[in-house]
Structures are given as structure tokens and as C-alpha cells.
Design an enzyme around this catalytic site. Structure first.
Site, PDB file in Angstrom:
ATOM      1  N   GLN A 266     -12.389  -6.026  -4.398  1.00  0.00           N
ATOM      2  CA  GLN A 266     -13.120  -6.935  -3.526  1.00  0.00           C
ATOM      3  C   GLN A 266     -14.602  -6.583  -3.505  1.00  0.00           C
ATOM      4  O   GLN A 266     -15.005  -5.495  -3.921  1.00  0.00           O
ATOM      5  CB  GLN A 266     -12.556  -6.850  -2.104  1.00  0.00           C
ATOM      6  CG  GLN A 266     -12.605  -5.453  -1.515  1.00  0.00           C
ATOM      7  CD  GLN A 266     -11.579  -5.228  -0.436  1.00  0.00           C
ATOM      8  OE1 GLN A 266     -11.109  -6.151   0.209  1.00  0.00           O
ATOM      9  NE2 GLN A 266     -11.211  -3.975  -0.210  1.00  0.00           N
ATOM     10  N   ASP A 318     -11.233   0.899   7.291  1.00  0.00           N
ATOM     11  CA  ASP A 318     -12.498   1.281   7.917  1.00  0.00           C
ATOM     12  C   ASP A 318     -12.339   2.442   8.890  1.00  0.00           C
ATOM     13  O   ASP A 318     -13.330   3.007   9.364  1.00  0.00           O
ATOM     14  CB  ASP A 318     -13.126   0.082   8.636  1.00  0.00           C
ATOM     15  CG  ASP A 318     -12.153  -0.631   9.567  1.00  0.00           C
ATOM     16  OD1 ASP A 318     -11.285   0.037  10.160  1.00  0.00           O
ATOM     17  OD2 ASP A 318     -12.263  -1.867   9.698  1.00  0.00           O
ATOM     18  N   GLU A 338      -4.041   2.662   2.512  1.00  0.00           N
ATOM     19  CA  GLU A 338      -5.131   1.734   2.181  1.00  0.00           C
ATOM     20  C   GLU A 338      -5.205   1.588   0.670  1.00  0.00           C
ATOM     21  O   GLU A 338      -5.133   2.578  -0.067  1.00  0.00           O
ATOM     22  CB  GLU A 338      -6.461   2.253   2.734  1.00  0.00           C
ATOM     23  CG  GLU A 338      -7.701   1.572   2.201  1.00  0.00           C
ATOM     24  CD  GLU A 338      -7.768   0.080   2.519  1.00  0.00           C
ATOM     25  OE1 GLU A 338      -8.164  -0.702   1.626  1.00  0.00           O
ATOM     26  OE2 GLU A 338      -7.415  -0.301   3.659  1.00  0.00           O
ATOM     27  N   ALA A 371       0.236  -1.385   0.215  1.00  0.00           N
ATOM     28  CA  ALA A 371       1.148  -1.221   1.347  1.00  0.00           C
ATOM     29  C   ALA A 371       2.547  -1.724   1.026  1.00  0.00           C
ATOM     30  O   ALA A 371       3.552  -1.097   1.410  1.00  0.00           O
ATOM     31  CB  ALA A 371       0.586  -1.948   2.567  1.00  0.00           C
ATOM     32  N   ASP A 389      -2.974  -3.820  10.043  1.00  0.00           N
ATOM     33  CA  ASP A 389      -4.341  -4.320  10.207  1.00  0.00           C
ATOM     34  C   ASP A 389      -4.853  -4.812   8.858  1.00  0.00           C
ATOM     35  O   ASP A 389      -5.639  -4.152   8.193  1.00  0.00           O
ATOM     36  CB  ASP A 389      -5.230  -3.209  10.754  1.00  0.00           C
ATOM     37  CG  ASP A 389      -6.625  -3.691  11.119  1.00  0.00           C
ATOM     38  OD1 ASP A 389      -6.807  -4.919  11.232  1.00  0.00           O
ATOM     39  OD2 ASP A 389      -7.524  -2.845  11.276  1.00  0.00           O
TER      40      ASP A 389
END
EC number: 2.5.1.16
Length: 527
Positions: A266, A318, A338, A371, A389
Site C-alpha cells: 500500500q 500503527d 500485521e 491475519a 482493527d
């Protein structure tokens, strides 16, 4: 004295050139492979830009792939009148292809930055590049048969087999180079420009070494000048790429960009103005430091109501969710999963002050993995609480993380009596996507309690708290919960109430086979 008939019957110079072409056939096939690699890279550039600029859904992907294939056929037909001049035409096509392909990424990126859309330019680039790539095969077929007098059907088949083998081998090379080399090391703009330069080098080799006897001196001089001009253009783009990207990127954000990079997965951008630090992933706001505590506290503290010892955080690279989890006195271990290591690096550097250095806490074990894949491993079990999240499901890749199959794996990771909380989008702006997520949790066998709070940067934002039981869990805070800036028992109780203009919906669940939540996100925002 030699008769005119005899002079016509023995065209020695032409035969020498033809024989040279025959001897050069291996080099020409190598050029075929390089050109095929470049052609496939250009198509992958378009697909990558489709994902990063316009969401890259199945519709856009299908349009690019089908449009590219259709343009290949159109290019093969359009080049037929030029086959008598195959050598000159081939060099011209490669020069045009190198320039068009090399400039494709920067053109699309700049058009998106200035005008907010690039769909029309994307489709135009697909057509142009497809036509030029499609013109290559008939030209190469003609060049490969040069000097083979009286070739029969079997001979034509062998030539075609050689051409296809080189073409497919080159396509394989391009398919590997783009995701593993060019994109991660050079990025989209520079990666496309480098590919264009490789295309020009291949054209120069073909022109200078293989086809020079089939081109007139004037054609060779023209080709040389065009190649140099094209290489200069793409070389300038390589040198200026960072400045161009910075200028175009800044137009996308209201605040000054203080950090930006393209990871394997990304585009990551940080902006800051007057102490307000904001993180964007692929242009979507992830948090504002002025009000992220509202979002983070609402996501995390309800799932800690039963004083968990082991907590799993999926996404949240984050470090903000992990920060809040670590504040709870009962927590002994946090497993943070992550996918993007660049986000984790950012969390440990520029975001360390905001997340209180969460990933350096000895109770935290960071796992760099997808994940969905990690949840299928033996380690994914026995968690007292799970925090999910993830970014909004506006692409099929993200949509799989909002599927019944994914939530089924999350449920399996829970210890008896465990809770899971999920960020689910806005029940006001995207109600279908929000209630779809709640329905999908329930389809996975989890009883869910929906709730929402106001986050100024996002508006009305929703979550879901769920458990393995017949009844949904109550919205509550642990008596041992640490002090919070926003969330208290009264606010959390009110969060479970939804207004009449946004009532609860019972929708079909989103699955891997039918990622309905992605279409919900793309159907637009409700005013």
C-alpha cells in the site's frame, strides 16, 4: 557478359542480409522475450494503479484484462498493412511502446491527483498499450521468417512455436520482476519508466545489430534519433520522479505531507499540521492524533471488560490499539499480527510517541503475517480477547477480512468466555456495510452487540462486540479499567442506541465467494 535475367536471379546483397537474419534468429527470439516481459509489466502497472487509484475491484480488473486482450487483437489487425516494412515498423512500435508504457504510471497518478479520477485515462492507456503490444507478434513472425525461402507449413509451425516459447518465457519473467523487484524497489512511477527504458534498449539492439541490413540508412538514422529522444524523456522522468510524486501527492491531502512511501502492499502517507498527525493508507484516513483516542478507546476497552490475560490484535499496525490494551492491568501477553512491515517500522519510529512505544513492551509479540493465514496456524488459539482493527473493506483483498470465513477463524481463536471486537465502519454513512459486518459476525456463530460513537475525523463510527454464546455480550467496562479520555460507562451505554433513521438491518453475510461488503462500500455513501 552477364544477362539481365542472370543478374535478377542472383541478388547477392539481399541474400547476405537474409542469411544474417537467419543467423541472428536466437538474438531476435531473446528480444521477443524481453519485449514480452515489458508488455506484461505494462499490464501489471495498469492493474496496480487500478487498485491504488480507483479501488481495483473485479469490474476494473475485468475491464483492464478484457480491454487489453481485445486491444491485442486490434493491434494485430492494424499492423497488417505495415508488414512489408516489418523491420522499420517493429522498431517504431517498440519506441512508441517504451514511451507510452514508461509514462503510463506518472500520467495516471498525476491525472488522479489533479482531477480526482483516472478511470478514463486508465482505459485509454489500456487500449494504447494493448494495441502496440498486439502489433508485436505479427511483426516478429514476419521478421523470424525472413530469409527462409520456400517455408512450408511445418516450418511455419516451428517458427510460431519458437515465437510463442520466447513470448511466454518473457511474460513469466515480467510477471515475476514487477511484484518482486520493480514495484518494491522502484515504485510504480519509476518501475514503469525503467521498464520503458528496457523496452528502448531492446529496440536499439534489434535496430543496431539484427535489422540494420533490412533498414535504409535514413530509417536507421531516424530510429536512432527517436530512440535517444525517448530515452532522454524517460531518463528525465526517472530523475524527476520523486519531485513529481511529491507535488502530485500533496494535492491529495489538505495538510503538509511529512512522510510518504510505497510498501509492497500500500501507499503510506503521514501528514501533519499544528500538531495534528494523520495516517493515510492508499488515500484513506486511518487516524487523526487529535481524536484517535475516541476511536481507539471505543474499539479496545469494551473487549477488555472481563480482564483478559492474553489478547490478540489483528491489524492495527500503527500500535494504537496495542497501546490501549497494554494499559489494562490484567494483560500479560499481546500478540500483534500485521501484514505490512513498513507500518510496523513507522509505528516504532514516527508514531512511537503516539502509541507510547507499544511494540517495544516485553509483553508484546509482533507477528508479520497475513491475519487470515496466521489464524489457521496452531498458535491461533486460547485468547481471552481479540481486537480486529482492519482498514475498511473497499477492495476484495480487504473484503476477505470481513467474511464469515474470517470471523469463523477468529471465533476459533477465542478461549471459553472470550470476547472479540471489530471496527465495522460508519452506520450513518455506509449503513449497509456496517450492518453487513454485524450480520456476518452472527453468521459465523458469534452473538454480536453493535455500538457506535462520534469521532470528529470520521463522523458517526461503528463497532461490534461479540462472543461465542446464544446471547450477545453487554456493553460494559471492567472495574479495573484504566482512566480514559473519552469512554466511560455512560458513553458506552449510550453507544448501543441507534436512531430511527439508521435502524438495525438483517442482511445476508459477506463470504469469500460473495464479498458483498465490498459492493456495499462501493455503492456510495448515504447522506
Amino acid at each position: 557478359m552477364t544477362s539481365s535475367a542472370e543478374r535478377v536471379a542472383v541478388p547477392a546483397p539481399a541474400r547476405t542480409g537474409d542469411d544474417g537474419a537467419v543467423r541472428s534468429r536466437p538474438l531476435l527470439l531473446a528480444a521477443v522475450a524481453v519485449c514480452a516481459a515489458c508488455g506484461l509489466v505494462y499490464e501489471l502497472v495498469l492493474l496496480t494503479l487500478s487498485a491504488s487509484l480507483v479501488g481495483g475491484g473485479i469490474t476494473q480488473t475485468s475491464l483492464i484484462v478484457a480491454g487489453f486482450v481485445a486491444a491485442l487483437g486490434a493491434g494485430a489487425l492494424l499492423v497488417k498493412p505495415f508488414l512489408p516494412h516489418a523491420a522499420t515498423t517493429f522498431v517504431a512500435v517498440e519506441i512508441l511502446l517504451g514511451v507510452a508504457g514508461g509514462l503510463s504510471a506518472v500520467t495516471l497518478y498525476v491525472s488522479f491527483s489533479f482531477y480526482g479520477t483516472s478511470t478514463a485515462v486508465l482505459l485509454a492507456a489500456t487500449a494504447v498499450l494493448g494495441v502496440l503490444v498486439g502489433a508485436e507478434v505479427p511483426l516478429l513472425m514476419t521478421l523470424l521468417q525472413t530469409g527462409r525461402d520456400g517455408i512450408d507449413a511445418e516450418g511455419s509451425g516451428k517458427v510460431l512455436a519458437d515465437l510463442n516459447a520466447a513470448d511466454y518465457a518473457g511474460a513469466l519473467l515480467g510477471g515475476l520482476v514487477w511484484p518482486f523487484v520493480l514495484l518494491p524497489l522502484a515504485g510504480q512511477v519509476r518501475g514503469a519508466a525503467i521498464t520503458g527504458l528496457v523496452n528502448l534498449v531492446a529496440a536499439a539492439v534489434v535496430c543496431g545489430l539484427l535489422l540494420r541490413r533490412q533498414m535504409t540508412p535514413r530509417a536507421r538514422r531516424t530510429a536512432t534519433g527517436a530512440l535517444l529522444a525517448a530515452a532522454l524523456l524517460l531518463g528525465t522522468l526517472l530523475v524527476q520522479a520523486r519531485d513529481i510524486e511529491t507535488t502530485a501527492r500533496q494535492r491529495l491531502y489538505a495538510d503538509p505531507v511529512v512522510a510518504a512511501e510505497r510498501s509492497t502492499y500500500q501507499e503510506i502517507v503521514l501528514t501533519e499540521r499544528s500538531g495534528d498527525l494523520r495516517l493515510y493508507l492508499d488515500g484513506d484516513l486511518q487516524f487523526s492524533s487529535r481524536d484517535e483516542h475516541r476511536y481507539t478507546e471505543s474499539l479496545v476497552h469494551p473487549v477488555l471488560a472481563r480482564d483478559p490475560g492474553r489478547v490478540l490484535v489483528l491489524g492495527g499496525g500503527d500500535g494504537l490499539a496495542a497501546r490501549e490494551v497494554l494499559r489494562h492491568p490484567s494483560v500479560r501477553e499481546v500478540v500483534q499480527v500485521e501484514l505490512d512491515p513498513e507500518i510496523l517500522r513507522l509505528a516504532r519510529t514516527r508514531l512511537a510517541g503516539l502509541n507510547a512505544g507499544a511494540f517495544d513492551d516485553p509483553r508484546v509479540r509482533v507477528v508479520v503475517d497475513d491475519a487470515f493465514r496466521w489464524l489457521r496456524s496452531p498458535a491461533a488459539t486460547g485468547f481471552d480477547a481479540v481486537v480486529v482493527d482492519m482498514p475498511d473493506p473497499d477492495t476484495p483483498v480487504l473484503g476477505r477480512l470481513y467474511s464469515a470465513e474470517f470471523y469463523g477463524l477468529v471465533s476459533a481463536a477465542l478461549a471459553p468466555g472470550g470476547l472479540v471486537t471489530v471496527q465495522a465502519g460508519s452506520p450513518y454513512s455506509t449503513p449497509d456495510a456496517y450492518w453487513r459486518t454485524v450480520s456476518t459476525l452472527e453468521a459465523a456463530g458469534l452473538a454480536a452487540t453493535p455500538y457506535h460513537v462520534h469521532v470528529p475525523s470520521f463522523g458517526d463510527w461503528g463497532f461490534a462486540l461479540a462472543q461465542q454464546a446464544q446471547q450477545p455480550p453487554d456493553l460494559a467496562l471492567s472495574p479495573d479499567a484504566p482512566p480514559t479520555r473519552f469512554l466511560d460507562a455512560a458513553v458506552l451505554s449510550a453507544a448501543g442506541v441507534f436512531p430511527a433513521d439508521r435502524p438495525r438491518q438483517r442482511l445476508e453475510p459477506s463470504t469469500l465467494d460473495r464479498p458483498l461488503v465490498v459492493e456495499d462500500m462501493r455503492s456510495g455513501y448515504v447522506g
